[in-house]
Design an enzyme around this catalytic site. Structure first.
Site, PDB file in Angstrom:
ATOM      1  N   LYS A  44       0.677  -1.363   0.060  1.00  0.00           N
ATOM      2  CA  LYS A  44      -0.062  -0.036   0.116  1.00  0.00           C
ATOM      3  C   LYS A  44       0.797   1.321   0.136  1.00  0.00           C
ATOM      4  CE  LYS A  44      -4.044  -1.993   0.007  1.00  0.00           C
ATOM      5  NZ  LYS A  44      -5.080  -1.640  -1.211  1.00  0.00           N
TER       6      LYS A  44
HETATM    7  C1  LIG Z   1      -2.411  -7.204   3.936  1.00  0.00           C
HETATM    8  C2  LIG Z   1      -3.265  -7.013   2.210  1.00  0.00           C
HETATM    9  N1  LIG Z   1      -3.105  -7.758   1.175  1.00  0.00           N
HETATM   10  C3  LIG Z   1      -3.664  -7.531   0.322  1.00  0.00           C
HETATM   11  C4  LIG Z   1      -4.284  -6.328  -0.045  1.00  0.00           C
HETATM   12  C5  LIG Z   1      -5.033  -6.016  -1.360  1.00  0.00           C
HETATM   13  O1  LIG Z   1      -4.612  -5.017  -2.091  1.00  0.00           O
HETATM   14  P1  LIG Z   1      -5.745  -4.219  -3.004  1.00  0.00           P
HETATM   15  O2  LIG Z   1      -6.352  -3.441  -2.263  1.00  0.00           O
HETATM   16  O3  LIG Z   1      -4.805  -3.639  -3.990  1.00  0.00           O
HETATM   17  O4  LIG Z   1      -6.590  -5.303  -3.837  1.00  0.00           O
HETATM   18  C6  LIG Z   1      -4.528  -5.397   0.913  1.00  0.00           C
HETATM   19  C7  LIG Z   1      -5.311  -4.299   0.742  1.00  0.00           C
HETATM   20  O5  LIG Z   1      -5.499  -3.761   1.808  1.00  0.00           O
HETATM   21  C8  LIG Z   1      -3.822  -5.661   2.259  1.00  0.00           C
HETATM   22  O6  LIG Z   1      -3.771  -5.114   3.218  1.00  0.00           O
END
Ligand SMILES: Cc1ncc(COP(=O)(O)O)c(C=O)c1O
Length: 455
Positions: A44
């Site tokens: 992020k």
């Molecule tokens: C720990 C974790 N994994 C995966 C993701 C997924 O990413 P995306 O929001 O880009 O789909 C997030 C999103 O908040 C996350 O916090």
């Protein structure tokens, strides 16, 4: 000098590492993109600065402004880093299932954190989305980046994650596996890579309980899966879904940490379970890239805590350990049963204790292992006490100075029974079918527990 202007320039360009152990027996190459190596510990970071700079350009965020965001923590961390450098106030709204570590971490950057209930529908005024909306309306100069609607989210991955993977694999990637939260990562990355190679297989890894791949119900994996369809996600880019339960995801996350040495969160477990499942069906020329979104440091009190897993029924109860196993595990050449005869002299009994370096021994009437013959016990403390005051006691019969027999424990009892008995006496006699097998002391049990391999 090789210097960065700020930590924000350290975001991205994360390494791609081959997974060997957890993807063992698979012919395809499985490569993990280590997003936890971003400065904020997650994927992020890539979108935090991007959303802030776009808002500044559009005049939505001005000096002295406030950033309000509903986030499970990682986006907050990315935003908090950028906001700290750009000088904005930050308020993060998150559901109460999120780990204490994530909350404390945001507060460390000076951010304010508002906690809302998890078990409410997204349209409820109590949901973290709606609370964030209300705060944005009420606070003057507030701006909500809104990672669920902000086009900068997938765009960040289109511009960075996708090109990095293409370059790092020399264009040889054949499958991309990503956990889907806002969908920003999978949408931006897959869009870029499919433009380069339309045959790319794009796999969405989804927790059981998420709307993307089935029925909606609560689950414990953080950061991925949703109960609504965000604007930032283009589902047409996903060729296949793999649904993964919490138990399997956490188990895999722990394996990645222990076997590959990469400390990851639960959503990385979900993604790798999916990647391995897909890779199994692929050939030796295939290159599978799986994105590992965040670090396991956020979850030390959760999926890395055995008692937390037990509490949620996510691990098998530890197997029952029996008293006999402790006896079998005793090391050394020492016989497991050393006895003293009731008619021997105390001096001889002391010699026996010294010969075997033991502090106590059961006393038998006749040599043998029949429990009916076990009439007492001698202990070095009691012997010292007696002989110190009365040296003549050395010539006495053991029968005259011995204490009561030590407690009996059946060989097939759980070790808890021996533990309980050892609270009241220094040793127990392990018995099978009326025959004494050996003596267990507190230190035997302690040594056994210390050297047992963790499950
Ligand atoms: C720990 C974790 N994994 C995966 C993701 C997924 O990413 P995306 O929001 O880009 O789909 C997030 C999103 O908040 C996350 O916090």
């Amino acid at each position: 000098m090789e210097v960065l202007g700020s930590i924000l320039e350290a975001v991205g360009d994360t390494p791609l590492v081959r997974l060997t152990k957890v993807a063992g027996g698979v012919r395809a190459t499985v490569l993990a993109k280590l997003e936890m190596l971003n400065p904020g510990g997650s994927v992020k970071d890539r979108i935090g600065l991007r959303m802030i700079e776009a808002a500044e350009r559009q005049g939505l965020l001005r000096p002295g402004g406030t950033i309000v965001e509903p986030t499970s923590g990682n986006t907050g961390h990315g935003l908090a880093i950028a906001a700290a450098i750009h000088g904005y106030r930050c308020i993060f709204v998150m559901p109460d299932k999120m780990s204490q570590e994530k909350i404390a971490l945001l507060r460390a950057y000076g951010a304010e954190v508002v906690i809302t209930p998890t078990a409410v529908p997204p349209e409820s005024p109590e949901s973290y989305y709606r609370v964030a909306d209300r705060l944005t309306e009420e606070i003057p100069g507030a701006f909500q980046p809104n990672q669920y609607f902000n086009a900068e989210n997938p765009a960040a991955h289109y511009d960075t994650t996708g090109p990095e993977i293409w370059r790092q694999t020399d264009g040889r990637i054949t499958a991309l596996v990503v956990g889907v939260g806002t969908g920003g990562t999978i949408t931006g990355t897959a869009r870029y890579l499919k433009e380069r190679n339309p045959d790319l297989l794009v796999v969405g890894a989804d927790p059981e309980g998420s709307i993307y791949s089935g029925e909606v119900h609560p689950y414990l994996t953080e950061g991925i899966g949703e109960d609504f369809w965000p604007d930032t996600f283009d589902p047409s880019l996903v060729d296949r879904w793999v649904r993964v339960g919490d138990r399997e995801a956490f188990r895999m996350a722990r394996r990645i940490t222990r076997e590959e040495g990469i400390l990851v969160g639960g959503s990385s477990g979900t993604a790798v379970v999916a990647a391995v499942e897909v890779a199994r069906e692929l050939g030796p020329d295939d290159v599978v890239v799986v994105i590992l979104p965040d670090t396991g440091r956020n979850y030390l009190s959760k999926l890395y805590s055995d008692s937390w897993l037990l509490q949620y029924g996510l691990t098998d109860r530890p197997e029952v350990l029996r008293v006999e196993e402790v006896l079998q595990a005793k090391h050394g050449d020492m016989p497991s049963l050393v006895t003293v005869n009731a008619h021997e002299k105390v001096r001889q009994a002391i010699d026996v204790l010294q010969e075997y370096s033991i502090s106590q021994a059961p006393v038998v009437r006749e040599a043998g292992v029949d429990v009916t013959q076990f009439v007492g016990a001698v202990h070095e403390n009691a012997l010292l006490d007696r002989i110190f005051r009365d040296p003549d006691a050395l010539q006495a019969d053991v029968a005259e100075v011995m204490g009561p027999p030590i407690a009996l424990v059946e060989f097939d009892e759980p070790i808890e029974v021996a533990f309980e008995a050892l609270q009241h006496g220094p040793a127990v006699l392990v018995v099978k079918a009326g025959q004494a097998l050996g003596v267990l002391t507190r230190s035997d049990l302690l040594e056994f527990l210390a050297h047992r391999r963790p499950a």
